[in-house]
Structure formats: C-alpha cells, structure tokens
Design a protein around this motif. Structure first.
Motif, PDB file in Angstrom:
ATOM      1  N   LEU A 141       1.039   8.548   0.677  1.00  0.00           N
ATOM      2  CA  LEU A 141       0.406   7.170   0.742  1.00  0.00           C
ATOM      3  C   LEU A 141       0.705   6.654   2.174  1.00  0.00           C
ATOM      4  O   LEU A 141       0.013   5.783   2.747  1.00  0.00           O
ATOM      5  CB  LEU A 141       0.941   6.140   0.035  1.00  0.00           C
ATOM      6  CG  LEU A 141       0.900   6.623  -1.604  1.00  0.00           C
ATOM      7  CD1 LEU A 141       1.366   5.639  -2.551  1.00  0.00           C
ATOM      8  CD2 LEU A 141      -0.814   6.764  -2.040  1.00  0.00           C
ATOM      9  N   GLY A 142       1.517   7.021   2.748  1.00  0.00           N
ATOM     10  CA  GLY A 142       2.169   6.711   4.193  1.00  0.00           C
ATOM     11  C   GLY A 142       3.522   6.831   4.517  1.00  0.00           C
ATOM     12  O   GLY A 142       4.280   7.394   3.771  1.00  0.00           O
ATOM     13  N   THR A 169       1.280   2.760  -6.228  1.00  0.00           N
ATOM     14  CA  THR A 169       0.298   3.676  -6.571  1.00  0.00           C
ATOM     15  C   THR A 169      -0.879   2.810  -6.916  1.00  0.00           C
ATOM     16  O   THR A 169      -0.731   1.610  -7.562  1.00  0.00           O
ATOM     17  CB  THR A 169       0.484   4.767  -7.589  1.00  0.00           C
ATOM     18  OG1 THR A 169       1.093   3.940  -8.771  1.00  0.00           O
ATOM     19  CG2 THR A 169       1.787   5.361  -7.112  1.00  0.00           C
ATOM     20  N   SER A 170      -2.132   3.523  -6.915  1.00  0.00           N
ATOM     21  CA  SER A 170      -3.478   2.756  -7.360  1.00  0.00           C
ATOM     22  C   SER A 170      -3.512   2.528  -8.614  1.00  0.00           C
ATOM     23  O   SER A 170      -4.298   1.526  -9.176  1.00  0.00           O
ATOM     24  CB  SER A 170      -4.724   3.241  -6.418  1.00  0.00           C
ATOM     25  OG  SER A 170      -4.524   4.828  -7.059  1.00  0.00           O
ATOM     26  N   ASP A 226       2.581   9.555  -3.902  1.00  0.00           N
ATOM     27  CA  ASP A 226       2.034   9.201  -5.227  1.00  0.00           C
ATOM     28  C   ASP A 226       2.623  10.403  -6.103  1.00  0.00           C
ATOM     29  O   ASP A 226       1.983  11.490  -6.067  1.00  0.00           O
ATOM     30  CB  ASP A 226       0.719   8.921  -5.345  1.00  0.00           C
ATOM     31  CG  ASP A 226      -0.003   8.724  -6.894  1.00  0.00           C
ATOM     32  OD1 ASP A 226       0.791   8.856  -7.689  1.00  0.00           O
ATOM     33  OD2 ASP A 226      -1.098   7.953  -7.025  1.00  0.00           O
ATOM     34  N   TYR A 255       6.025   7.788   1.495  1.00  0.00           N
ATOM     35  CA  TYR A 255       5.818   7.330   0.138  1.00  0.00           C
ATOM     36  C   TYR A 255       4.644   8.372  -0.564  1.00  0.00           C
ATOM     37  O   TYR A 255       3.674   8.441   0.145  1.00  0.00           O
ATOM     38  CB  TYR A 255       5.404   5.938   0.349  1.00  0.00           C
ATOM     39  CG  TYR A 255       6.479   5.000   0.604  1.00  0.00           C
ATOM     40  CD1 TYR A 255       7.170   4.452  -0.369  1.00  0.00           C
ATOM     41  CD2 TYR A 255       6.714   4.755   1.920  1.00  0.00           C
ATOM     42  CE1 TYR A 255       8.196   3.419   0.036  1.00  0.00           C
ATOM     43  CE2 TYR A 255       7.798   3.892   2.555  1.00  0.00           C
ATOM     44  CZ  TYR A 255       8.471   3.307   1.259  1.00  0.00           C
ATOM     45  OH  TYR A 255       9.480   2.434   1.855  1.00  0.00           O
ATOM     46  N   THR A 270      -0.091  12.962  -3.495  1.00  0.00           N
ATOM     47  CA  THR A 270      -0.750  12.456  -2.117  1.00  0.00           C
ATOM     48  C   THR A 270       0.180  11.488  -1.578  1.00  0.00           C
ATOM     49  O   THR A 270       0.965  10.579  -1.928  1.00  0.00           O
ATOM     50  CB  THR A 270      -2.027  11.452  -2.536  1.00  0.00           C
ATOM     51  OG1 THR A 270      -2.727  12.186  -3.395  1.00  0.00           O
ATOM     52  CG2 THR A 270      -2.777  10.843  -1.227  1.00  0.00           C
ATOM     53  N   GLN A 304       0.769  -1.136   0.141  1.00  0.00           N
ATOM     54  CA  GLN A 304      -0.274   0.002   0.201  1.00  0.00           C
ATOM     55  C   GLN A 304       0.857   1.218   0.096  1.00  0.00           C
ATOM     56  O   GLN A 304       0.521   2.467  -0.352  1.00  0.00           O
ATOM     57  CB  GLN A 304      -0.933  -0.015   1.264  1.00  0.00           C
ATOM     58  CG  GLN A 304      -0.358   0.320   2.405  1.00  0.00           C
ATOM     59  CD  GLN A 304       0.463  -0.842   3.076  1.00  0.00           C
ATOM     60  OE1 GLN A 304       0.667  -1.956   2.526  1.00  0.00           O
ATOM     61  NE2 GLN A 304       0.676  -0.683   4.450  1.00  0.00           N
ATOM     62  N   LEU A 305       2.247   1.303   0.501  1.00  0.00           N
ATOM     63  CA  LEU A 305       2.767   2.180   0.331  1.00  0.00           C
ATOM     64  C   LEU A 305       3.946   2.471  -0.822  1.00  0.00           C
ATOM     65  O   LEU A 305       4.099   3.497  -1.520  1.00  0.00           O
ATOM     66  CB  LEU A 305       3.842   2.211   1.491  1.00  0.00           C
ATOM     67  CG  LEU A 305       3.305   2.166   3.077  1.00  0.00           C
ATOM     68  CD1 LEU A 305       4.218   2.039   4.049  1.00  0.00           C
ATOM     69  CD2 LEU A 305       2.332   3.477   3.264  1.00  0.00           C
ATOM     70  N   ALA A 342       5.562   4.216  -6.003  1.00  0.00           N
ATOM     71  CA  ALA A 342       5.681   5.663  -5.263  1.00  0.00           C
ATOM     72  C   ALA A 342       6.841   6.283  -5.300  1.00  0.00           C
ATOM     73  O   ALA A 342       7.880   5.375  -5.293  1.00  0.00           O
ATOM     74  CB  ALA A 342       5.189   5.366  -4.112  1.00  0.00           C
TER      75      ALA A 342
END
Length: 467
Positions: free
Chosen positions: A123-124, A60-61, A116, A114, A121, A56-57, A98
C-alpha cells in the motif's frame, strides 16, 4: 514535613534550602520537562495520529479474511524497496488493518512497508523517523542526540524528582488556619505574581504524584538507572525468566537492544540459539552471507500456526533472525502486560522457548505494568486522558514557574534565595542517602552542585550573578 518542633531559625534555614534547590532544579529541568510533556502527549496518541495522517497506508480497502503467507508479504515489501533488508513483520489482529514490514536500508535508516494481508499488495512505504510520532519518540528519549542525549534526559528526570519533592514541601499548607483544599484551588481573583503563584501551587499539588509516577516508570528505559535496576533484578532472579539462563554465554547475542521494540524484561536476555550445536558446544556460528535469509516461509507459517493454536489472537510482532544461529522471535504486546507471550523458533518453525508474564520476576512484572500505564495503554482512553492531563499540568508548571522567576529576579542575577551559613545537615544527609539508594545519578550530581554552590561560586567574581 512539620516545622512545629523546629526553632524559627532552623525552620527558616530548611525552607530556604528547599527553595534554593527548587529554583536550581527548576531552571535546569524546565526546558527538558517541556520537551518531555509535549512529546509524551503526542506519543500517548501515536496510533490515533498515525491513523489520521496515513489512513491509506494503515487500513485496507476491505476486510481481509484469509491472508497470504508472511513470506510473500515480506517479498513484496522488499521488491518495493530495493537493497533493503527485512527485519520484522507486524501481523494485525484487526482485519481492516495492514501488515507492517520493517526494512533496514544500507545506511542504517529504516522504512515500514504497509502490505494488504489479503492479497500481498504493498500500500505504500513510510520513513518512521520523519513522522510526527517518530520525531516525538526520538526527542522524548534522547533529544535526537544518541547516547549522550539519553544521559542528559536521565539526569533531567532525576532532578525532576528533586524539583517535585521540594515543590511539595514549599507548596503544602503551613498556616493552621489554611485549609488544604484552599491550596489545591487557584485563587483566580488574585493579580500579578500572586495569581501565577496560586496557579503554580495548585497545579503542582494536583499533578505532583503523577509526575513522580511518570518519572519512575520512564527511568527503566534510561541508560544508567535502567542498567542499574535491570542488573539488580537479574542478580536476585527477579528479571528475565529463568529459562533464558541456559543460553547465557559470553558471546551470546541479546534478544534486542532496540528502544521499545521488545518488552523491557527481555531486552538483555540471551537469545536462544537456533543452531543447538554451536550453542551447546561453543562452536562459532557459520559466517553470515550477504543477503542470505536465515528463515523460510514454511518456517514462518509453522511458527504462526503454533502461536494461533494457543488461542493467541493479539497482534503479533515477528522478528526475523539476522544470522544462522539467531532464533525467529515472535511476541504479543497487548495493552495489559499480563497477556504478553514471547516465542522463539528455529528456521523451520520448531518451538525453542515460550515465556509469558507469569514467568517474569516480581521486579520485571512491576516495571512492565508501569510501562503500559506510562504509555497510556492499560486502561484505554481513560489512561490516555489521565496521562494527557499530567502532561498539560507539567506545561502549566513550567510556564507559571518560569514566569514567576522572571518577574521577581533582580536584573543581571538569577535571584536565588540567599544560602544560610547554617546548613541543615540532617536534611542534606537524608536527601543524599535516599537519592544514593534510589537515584545514584542524582546523588552524585547533587554533591557536585552543592560543592559548586557553597565553595566555588562565592569565591569566583565571574559567577556572582548565580545568586
């Protein structure tokens, strides 16, 4: 070594000498080799492990195409972690990954934010020192004991060389009727200590040269040997590129002293001065202001544009200057070091210096090649698997060697083979001479242990168990 030209007594003396030193070296380095093998195996797959633990870090989505300016990514990361100072940003080549903004906290700890690249953004945020890979890296280099730990690991690495050389001598087939291929295959039909010995011997003959390679390619990062070989390379002009010599000065900062943050070749190169007036006229740089930035978003983008114009599509590591005369530094760090390129810019993004693998000295090129092979990068997955097999082999050697020693040692003693009154002087002198040239730390410690073993241990009752 051929024993055919030696008298039986001389051959026996030499064999017992190597056996004794092999035992001493093994007992000393076994725990360190175990740590090195396990942590090294983890670090071989650092990207894969981090991707699996923190997807998730690190991803990217959706794939990003156009990216926001690096300055915006850094601002977003800093806003997410108050009172942190951005020191570096890694821009990925893969558009599903990321960007990573490295932050330093007031207490010296580090964080990685991290971001995007497509929309900026965050991410964490991750504390790298608390991850499995981060723990493995610090154990591998220093046992988490700082400079003292680095010296201990370097000494263990030097004694590993003695362990491997003596093990090859002891394990190589001697009987004329014993085929070499029988020695490299364990005798699984054996039982008890003979089985352990067979596995130990066969494994050692398979991985000995690879372990020596890992030691040789890891030592450039060591405190003593690394400085020794680096100084020698730079003395003969085979270290960092000659273009950096124009910036050499007593007070000039170095490109980086951080472990594994920049190519080994450039770690002690003088940093090009962004403030040319202070660099060439000896004026002191302006005093750094708390929280002041010595880079601009426009300068960052100009620097990146210059790099991409040179058709460099690799991942970029960009170091932000920490003082007014420090240059903005960016470099590519591909799996094959022939593609390494380092750039230095001033705060406005004007190029000061660029240098690549072809500009390195011969010694530096050899070490950079060795580092990438050591880390399992050069040949991709095959390189990782070969190094992983070596790490597994080291674990097998430690387990089988320790088991053999424990099963045969007399109660209350370490069970070292008796030392002959006749010291094989020529063999010892050869070992000391070779180690003094190649591994000075090993030569010095050998003399200390030899003096202890020959003169102090037999005379002190409390040390009688060391036999």
């Amino acid at each position: 070594m051929d024993n055919s030209t030696l008298t039986p007594h001389a051959a026996n003396d030499r064999y017992r000498l190597f056996w004794r030193w092999h035992l001493y070296a093994g007992l000393f380095v076994a725990p360190f080799l175990l740590v090195l093998a396990v942590t090294g195996a983890i670090y071989l797959f650092n990207d894969e492990l981090n991707d699996a633990f923190y997807p998730q870090l690190r991803f990217t989505s959706a794939p990003w195409t156009a990216r926001v300016p690096l300055g915006e990514m850094i601002d977003a990361a800093q806003a997410n972690t108050p009172d942190a100072t951005p020191t570096r940003i890694d821009l990925p080549a893969d558009h599903l990954r990321a960007a990573q903004v490295h932050l330093q906290l007031a207490d010296g700890a580090s964080r990685i934010a991290y971001v995007d690249p497509g929309d900026g953004t965050v991410l964490g945020v991750l504390a790298p020192a608390r991850t499995l890979v981060g723990i493995a890296e610090r154990l591998h280099g220093s046992l988490m004991l700082g400079t003292f730990g680095r010296y201990v690991m370097e000494l263990a690495a030097c004694w590993t060389v003695l362990l491997i050389v003596s093990g090859l001598y002891l394990g190589w087939p001697r009987a004329q009727d014993e085929r070499w291929w029988r020695a490299v295959l364990p005798k699984l039909g054996s039982r008890g200590r003979m089985l352990w010995k067979s596995i130990h011997r066969a494994t050692g003959l398979w991985v000995a040269l690879l372990v020596l390679f890992l030691v040789a390619t890891g030592l450039p990062w060591a405190v003593f040997w690394g400085g020794w070989i680096r100084g020698g390379a730079e003395l003969v002009g085979e270290g960092y590129p000659a273009v950096y010599r124009r910036y050499a000065a007593p007070q000039a900062p170095q490109v980086s002293d951080a472990f594994n943050d920049v190519p080994w070749t450039l770690q002690h190169a003088p940093m090009p001065a962004a403030d040319t007036t202070s660099a060439h006229h000896g004026h002191a740089p302006p005093a750094p202001q708390p929280g002041a930035r010595h880079w601009t978003t426009v300068g960052l983008e100009r620097a990146i544009a210059h790099i991409r114009a040179a058709r460099t599509d690799d991942e970029l590591r960009v170091f932000l200057p920490s003082e007014a005369r420090g240059a903005l530094t960016a470099y590519t760090y591909p799996a094959r070091p022939q593609g390494q390129v380092t750039y230095h810019f001033d705060r406005e993004g004007t190029l000061l210096v660029s240098t690549g693998f072809d500009d390195y000295g011969v010694v530096a090129q050899a070490i950079e090649l060795g580092v990438q092979l050591h880390m399992g990068n050069y040949f991709g997955r095959l390189n990782q698997l070969v190094m992983l097999a070596t790490c597994i082999g080291v674990v097998v050697l430690v387990v089988t060697g320790t088991t053999m020693w424990w099963r045969r040692r007399p109660p209350g003693r370490i069970g070292a083979p008796g030392a002959s009154a006749r010291i094989p002087t020529r063999v010892l002198l050869a070992l000391l001479l070779i180690s003094a040239i190649a591994l000075p730390l090993l030569a010095a410690s050998l003399l200390v242990v030899l003096a202890f073993d020959r003169w102090l241990r037999p005379r002190v009752t409390a040390l009688r168990w060391l036999r």
